[in-house]
Scaffold this motif. Structure first.
Motif, PDB file in Angstrom:
ATOM      1  N   LYS A 275       0.847  -1.201   0.000  1.00 21.94           N
ATOM      2  CA  LYS A 275       0.000   0.000   0.000  1.00 21.94           C
ATOM      3  C   LYS A 275       0.877   1.244   0.000  1.00 21.94           C
ATOM      4  N   LYS A 276       0.499   2.210  -0.781  1.00 16.54           N
ATOM      5  CA  LYS A 276       1.192   3.495  -0.743  1.00 16.54           C
ATOM      6  C   LYS A 276       0.635   4.295   0.439  1.00 16.54           C
ATOM      7  N   THR A 277       1.511   5.002   1.138  1.00 23.57           N
ATOM      8  CA  THR A 277       1.038   5.828   2.259  1.00 23.57           C
ATOM      9  C   THR A 277       1.615   7.242   2.152  1.00 23.57           C
ATOM     10  N   LEU A 278       0.837   8.211   2.607  1.00 19.40           N
ATOM     11  CA  LEU A 278       1.293   9.605   2.644  1.00 19.40           C
ATOM     12  C   LEU A 278       1.184  10.109   4.070  1.00 19.40           C
ATOM     13  N   PRO A 279       2.305  10.525   4.677  1.00 16.85           N
ATOM     14  CA  PRO A 279       2.216  11.087   6.028  1.00 16.85           C
ATOM     15  C   PRO A 279       1.578  12.474   5.996  1.00 16.85           C
ATOM     16  N   PHE A 280       1.145  12.945   7.137  1.00 15.99           N
ATOM     17  CA  PHE A 280       0.580  14.292   7.221  1.00 15.99           C
ATOM     18  C   PHE A 280       1.691  15.324   7.105  1.00 15.99           C
ATOM     19  N   ASN A 281       1.445  16.350   6.309  1.00 13.92           N
ATOM     20  CA  ASN A 281       2.423  17.420   6.150  1.00 13.92           C
ATOM     21  C   ASN A 281       1.683  18.748   6.142  1.00 13.92           C
ATOM     22  N   GLU A 282       1.835  19.471   7.245  1.00 13.49           N
ATOM     23  CA  GLU A 282       1.080  20.719   7.414  1.00 13.49           C
ATOM     24  C   GLU A 282       1.458  21.771   6.365  1.00 13.49           C
ATOM     25  N   GLU A 283       2.708  21.714   5.896  1.00 14.92           N
ATOM     26  CA  GLU A 283       3.200  22.722   4.942  1.00 14.92           C
ATOM     27  C   GLU A 283       2.882  22.353   3.488  1.00 14.92           C
ATOM     28  N   SER A 284       2.248  21.223   3.278  1.00 17.71           N
ATOM     29  CA  SER A 284       2.079  20.683   1.927  1.00 17.71           C
ATOM     30  C   SER A 284       1.239  21.588   1.022  1.00 17.71           C
ATOM     31  N   ASP A 285       1.627  21.630  -0.274  1.00 13.92           N
ATOM     32  CA  ASP A 285       0.773  22.294  -1.267  1.00 13.92           C
ATOM     33  C   ASP A 285      -0.100  21.256  -1.984  1.00 13.92           C
ATOM     34  N   LEU A 286      -0.096  20.024  -1.452  1.00 13.32           N
ATOM     35  CA  LEU A 286      -0.944  18.906  -1.908  1.00 13.32           C
ATOM     36  C   LEU A 286      -0.481  18.266  -3.221  1.00 13.32           C
ATOM     37  N   THR A 287       0.674  18.677  -3.725  1.00  5.60           N
ATOM     38  CA  THR A 287       1.203  18.080  -4.961  1.00  5.60           C
ATOM     39  C   THR A 287       1.396  16.579  -4.808  1.00  5.60           C
ATOM     40  N   GLU A 288       1.803  16.145  -3.607  1.00  6.30           N
ATOM     41  CA  GLU A 288       2.057  14.708  -3.408  1.00  6.30           C
ATOM     42  C   GLU A 288       0.775  13.882  -3.548  1.00  6.30           C
ATOM     43  N   TYR A 289      -0.377  14.497  -3.264  1.00 10.52           N
ATOM     44  CA  TYR A 289      -1.651  13.802  -3.491  1.00 10.52           C
ATOM     45  C   TYR A 289      -1.862  13.570  -4.990  1.00 10.52           C
ATOM     46  N   LEU A 290      -1.573  14.595  -5.792  1.00 11.93           N
ATOM     47  CA  LEU A 290      -1.746  14.456  -7.242  1.00 11.93           C
ATOM     48  C   LEU A 290      -0.797  13.398  -7.788  1.00 11.93           C
ATOM     49  N   GLN A 291       0.424  13.348  -7.239  1.00 19.72           N
ATOM     50  CA  GLN A 291       1.372  12.308  -7.664  1.00 19.72           C
ATOM     51  C   GLN A 291       0.833  10.919  -7.314  1.00 19.72           C
ATOM     52  N   LEU A 292       0.257  10.812  -6.123  1.00 22.11           N
ATOM     53  CA  LEU A 292      -0.331   9.545  -5.685  1.00 22.11           C
ATOM     54  C   LEU A 292      -1.472   9.130  -6.622  1.00 22.11           C
ATOM     55  N   TYR A 293      -2.367  10.078  -6.924  1.00 22.96           N
ATOM     56  CA  TYR A 293      -3.474   9.768  -7.840  1.00 22.96           C
ATOM     57  C   TYR A 293      -2.925   9.290  -9.185  1.00 22.96           C
ATOM     58  N   GLY A 294      -1.899   9.985  -9.672  1.00 23.32           N
ATOM     59  CA  GLY A 294      -1.317   9.643 -10.961  1.00 23.32           C
ATOM     60  C   GLY A 294      -0.730   8.245 -10.981  1.00 23.32           C
ATOM     61  N   GLU A 295      -0.019   7.890  -9.896  1.00 25.15           N
ATOM     62  CA  GLU A 295       0.576   6.552  -9.796  1.00 25.15           C
ATOM     63  C   GLU A 295      -0.509   5.479  -9.754  1.00 25.15           C
ATOM     64  N   LEU A 296      -1.539   5.724  -8.964  1.00 31.24           N
ATOM     65  CA  LEU A 296      -2.604   4.723  -8.815  1.00 31.24           C
ATOM     66  C   LEU A 296      -3.429   4.565 -10.101  1.00 31.24           C
ATOM     67  N   ALA A 297      -3.665   5.697 -10.760  1.00 28.90           N
ATOM     68  CA  ALA A 297      -4.503   5.651 -11.972  1.00 28.90           C
ATOM     69  C   ALA A 297      -3.737   5.144 -13.182  1.00 28.90           C
TER      70      ALA A 297
END
Length: 270
Positions: A247-269
């Motif tokens: 499973k891919k996991t993303l830790p919480f990052n308060e400073e995030s601009d959420l780019t890592e979420y888009l990368q995750l979506y891209g990898e999964l899709a």
């Protein structure tokens, strides 16, 4: 030109409609960012009575309404309303049932007493959301569930809905957030959650305590990827799910601009 990838956000809160935790704002930003990045985006949430229909310009989607959601041998009508997310050209669908959601409070009454039927409301929302997507005929590549109330959705998708053509290629992201209630969904929760004869109690084992932590645990157990949506997540869940094989996991990052979420979506899709 290949078709746009599709992301469906299913959440029990999303800014500006309902803001119970800080993650409601993140869901809003994620939906807009994904939309601006070339994904086709839709969102689904409950139409709680605290959501102002006039201010947010909700209107009924007649072609989608009229579904009956069967739970615990009871058929419950599902109405669907839609609004456009302010500042973005994307649609948010609201699932409504007068008996379950049309109240002036969300999960506790004016005296802070937990609603006895929060178990039924949860099962209704999870099943109703998936039935709504079937009625859309809109196959999502990514389904991102956030909020404890969405916890059953990954389990349903990996069991009774896995042969549905609309979900054939869907990958599930589940966000573990902060605990927001201390009560339990009660002794009958699992019985009500068994919405199909082929679903067995052992399939819902992670949910059996009916607590806030159990709802997050169940969702994370069945998801393809797990993200952490708050600083103060239950430590047991961080230990259990920070590193899970396969499973891919993303830790919480308060400073995030959420780019890592888009990368995750891209990898999964893919």
């Amino acid at each position: 030109m290949s078709a746009k990838k599709r992301i469906l956000f299913i959440a029990n809160e999303m800014s500006p409609y309902l803001e119970l935790t800080e993650f409601s704002e993140i869901v809003n930003k994620l939906a807009i960012k994904a939309n601006d990045s070339g994904y086709e985006v839709r969102c689904i949430m409950p139409r709680f009575g605290t959501i102002n229909e006039r201010r947010h310009r909700l209107h009924e989607v007649v072609r989608l309404s009229g579904i009956n959601v069967s739970i615990d041998n009871d058929d419950m009508p599902l109405q669907i309303k839609v609004a456009s997310l302010p500042s973005a050209r994307l649609q948010v669908y609201f699932l409504e049932n007068e008996e379950l959601f049309k109240r002036k409070f969300v999960f506790h009454d004016e005296e802070e007493k937990w609603f006895d039927d929060n178990d039924l409301r949860t099962v209704f929302f999870c099943k109703g959301a998936l039935e709504t997507v079937k009625k859309f005929g809109w196959p999502p590549d990514i389904i991102h569930c956030s909020g404890w109330m969405t916890g059953l959705i990954p389990a349903y998708l990996k069991t009774i809905y896995k042969k549905e053509p609309v979900f054939a290629h869907s990958k599930i992201v589940f966000t573990v957030g902060q605990n927001t209630f201390k009560e339990s969904l009660g002794a009958d929760f699992i019985k009500k959650a068994l919405i199909h004869p082929s679903l067995k109690e052992k399939d819902l084992e992670p949910f059996k305590e009916g607590t806030n932590t159990a709802l997050f645990r169940g969702g994370a157990t069945y998801a393809d990827a797990i993200t952490f949506g708050a600083e103060n997540v239950d430590r047991k869940l961080i230990t259990e799910f920070s590193k899970v094989r396969g499973k891919k996991t993303l830790p919480f990052n308060e400073e995030s601009d959420l780019t890592e979420y888009l990368q995750l979506y891209g990898e999964l899709a893919g």
